[in-house]
Structures are given as C-alpha cells and as structure tokens.
Write a protein that holds these residues in place. Structure first.
Motif, short mmCIF file in Angstrom:
data_model
loop_
_atom_site.label_atom_id
_atom_site.label_comp_id
_atom_site.label_asym_id
_atom_site.label_seq_id
_atom_site.Cartn_x
_atom_site.Cartn_y
_atom_site.Cartn_z
N GLN A 105 0.83 -1.20 0.00
CA GLN A 105 0.00 0.00 0.00
C GLN A 105 0.87 1.26 0.00
N ALA A 106 1.95 1.24 0.77
CA ALA A 106 2.87 2.39 0.78
C ALA A 106 3.49 2.57 -0.60
N ALA A 107 3.82 1.47 -1.27
CA ALA A 107 4.39 1.56 -2.62
C ALA A 107 3.37 2.13 -3.60
N ILE A 108 2.12 1.70 -3.50
CA ILE A 108 1.07 2.24 -4.38
C ILE A 108 0.91 3.74 -4.14
N GLU A 109 0.85 4.13 -2.88
CA GLU A 109 0.68 5.55 -2.56
C GLU A 109 1.85 6.38 -3.08
N LYS A 110 3.07 5.88 -2.89
CA LYS A 110 4.26 6.61 -3.35
C LYS A 110 4.26 6.71 -4.88
N MET A 111 3.98 5.61 -5.57
CA MET A 111 3.97 5.64 -7.04
C MET A 111 2.87 6.58 -7.53
N SER A 112 1.72 6.58 -6.86
CA SER A 112 0.62 7.48 -7.26
C SER A 112 1.04 8.94 -7.12
N GLN A 113 1.79 9.25 -6.07
CA GLN A 113 2.24 10.62 -5.84
C GLN A 113 3.23 11.09 -6.90
N ILE A 114 4.01 10.18 -7.43
CA ILE A 114 5.07 10.58 -8.37
C ILE A 114 4.74 10.25 -9.83
N LEU A 115 3.48 9.94 -10.13
CA LEU A 115 3.11 9.63 -11.52
C LEU A 115 3.53 10.74 -12.49
N PRO A 116 3.31 12.02 -12.17
CA PRO A 116 3.75 13.05 -13.12
C PRO A 116 5.26 13.02 -13.37
N GLU A 117 6.03 12.77 -12.32
CA GLU A 117 7.49 12.70 -12.46
C GLU A 117 7.90 11.47 -13.27
N ILE A 118 7.19 10.37 -13.09
CA ILE A 118 7.47 9.16 -13.88
C ILE A 118 7.25 9.46 -15.36
N GLU A 119 6.15 10.14 -15.68
CA GLU A 119 5.89 10.52 -17.06
C GLU A 119 6.97 11.46 -17.59
N GLU A 120 7.44 12.38 -16.74
CA GLU A 120 8.51 13.29 -17.16
C GLU A 120 9.78 12.51 -17.51
N VAL A 121 10.12 11.51 -16.70
CA VAL A 121 11.30 10.68 -16.97
C VAL A 121 11.12 9.95 -18.30
N CYS A 122 9.94 9.37 -18.49
CA CYS A 122 9.66 8.65 -19.74
C CYS A 122 9.74 9.59 -20.93
N ASP A 123 9.07 10.74 -20.82
CA ASP A 123 9.02 11.68 -21.93
C ASP A 123 10.40 12.25 -22.26
N ALA A 124 11.20 12.52 -21.23
CA ALA A 124 12.55 13.04 -21.47
C ALA A 124 13.40 12.00 -22.19
N THR A 125 13.25 10.74 -21.81
CA THR A 125 14.00 9.67 -22.48
C THR A 125 13.55 9.53 -23.93
#
Length: 177
Positions: free
Chosen positions: A74-94
């Motif tokens: 649950q902590a992992a889900i919450e953390k990943m949910s919080q950083i979804l925009p940053e994950i997309e930024e990493v993907c898009d930058a790559t």
C-alpha cells in the motif's frame, strides 16, 4: 468397522477440503501482495521496442529510491501514485532524447498478468495491481516486472543496492509460500 471407515473417510475429506480452501485463499492473497510494473511499447517495430527498454531503465533508476522506502504494498502504491507526473517526465525526457515525438501515460490500476518466474519465486497468472506505463499508442509488446517487493530491478545498465530492510521484506514474502 464400517462406521470407523466411514468416519475416517469423512475426516479425510474434511481435512482435504480445508487444505484446498487454505491453498486457494493463499493463492488469492498472493495476487494482492505484489505491485507490478508494465511498460508497453508504442509498436512492435524494432525502434519502438528498443526505446521501451531505454525508458524502462530510466524509470527503474528513478523509482528505485522511492520503492526502497516502502515497507508495504500500500505504501508503494501511494508513493507511485504521488510521483506519476514525475514518472511521465522521466519517460518523456527519455523518448525526446532518443528522437521520439510521442509521449507516455502512467497510471496505477489492476491488470491481468501471465505466470512469471523471478528466480525462486513464481507469480501465478492473475489480476495484480500495477504501475502501467504506455509509450505512444501502447500497442506494442511489453516489459513487466515487480515493483513491490522490488524483485527485478537489476540489469546490466542499472546497478541497484538494496538496504537490508528490503532484503528482509523479499525473504518474508518468499517464506509465506
């Protein structure tokens, strides 16, 4: 003697039923103990498949420190949910650095996965919560793994050192079987 055989048979059937029910409950619980990751390529063209792995490597590098802090799914889900925009930024930058004009979409949702073996651990097919990353149209072949516990975040291009707490979490999951 017939009553004894009948009673023994009944007890055996009850015990077998309990064992089967217990196994099914454990199997169902196993699907809820993992957070997986699924990266879908834009297409099956070689170039899209290649960039999928580059994106995967960068995302894994990015999320690993966050996952290392998590001690529950649950902590992992919450953390990943919080950083979804940053994950997309990493993907898009790559993607942009590799010359691609399409972008990514990241979300957390339940999804069907096939059986997969990670070392000594086998995750049976079923519905698992997952971080889903779609590159472009997201219709190409995909890569998947486990975020929590972090079972497959090492590769030739990504060196990861886990704290002992994570090692203990993985061992606890393996011992639940």
């Amino acid at each position: 003697m017939k009553k004894f055989i009948a009673a023994a048979t009944l007890i055996t059937l009850i015990v077998c039923g309990i064992l089967i029910a217990s196994y099914q409950k454990t199997y169902a619980a196993a699907e809820t103990d993992y957070l997986r990751i699924h990266v879908r390529a834009n297409s099956n063209e070689q170039i899209d498949q290649s960039v999928k792995y580059a994106v995967k490597d960068e995302v894994v590098k990015f999320i690993t420190p966050y996952v290392a802090e998590c001690v529950t799914k649950q902590a992992a889900i919450e953390k990943m949910s919080q950083i979804l925009p940053e994950i997309e930024e990493v993907c898009d930058a790559t993607l942009k650095a590799k010359g691609f004009s399409y972008t990514s979409r990241a979300q957390i949702r339940a999804e069907e996965f096939p059986t997969r073996v990670y070392g000594d651990l086998t995750l049976e097919s079923g519905v698992y919560d997952a971080l889903i990353i779609e590159l472009g149209s997201g219709t190409g072949d995909n890569w998947w793994c486990v975020i929590y516990p972090p079972l497959c975040f090492t590769s030739a291009t990504t060196e990861v050192e886990y704290r002992s707490a994570i090692y203990e979490i993985i061992k606890n999951f393996q011992n639940k079987k």
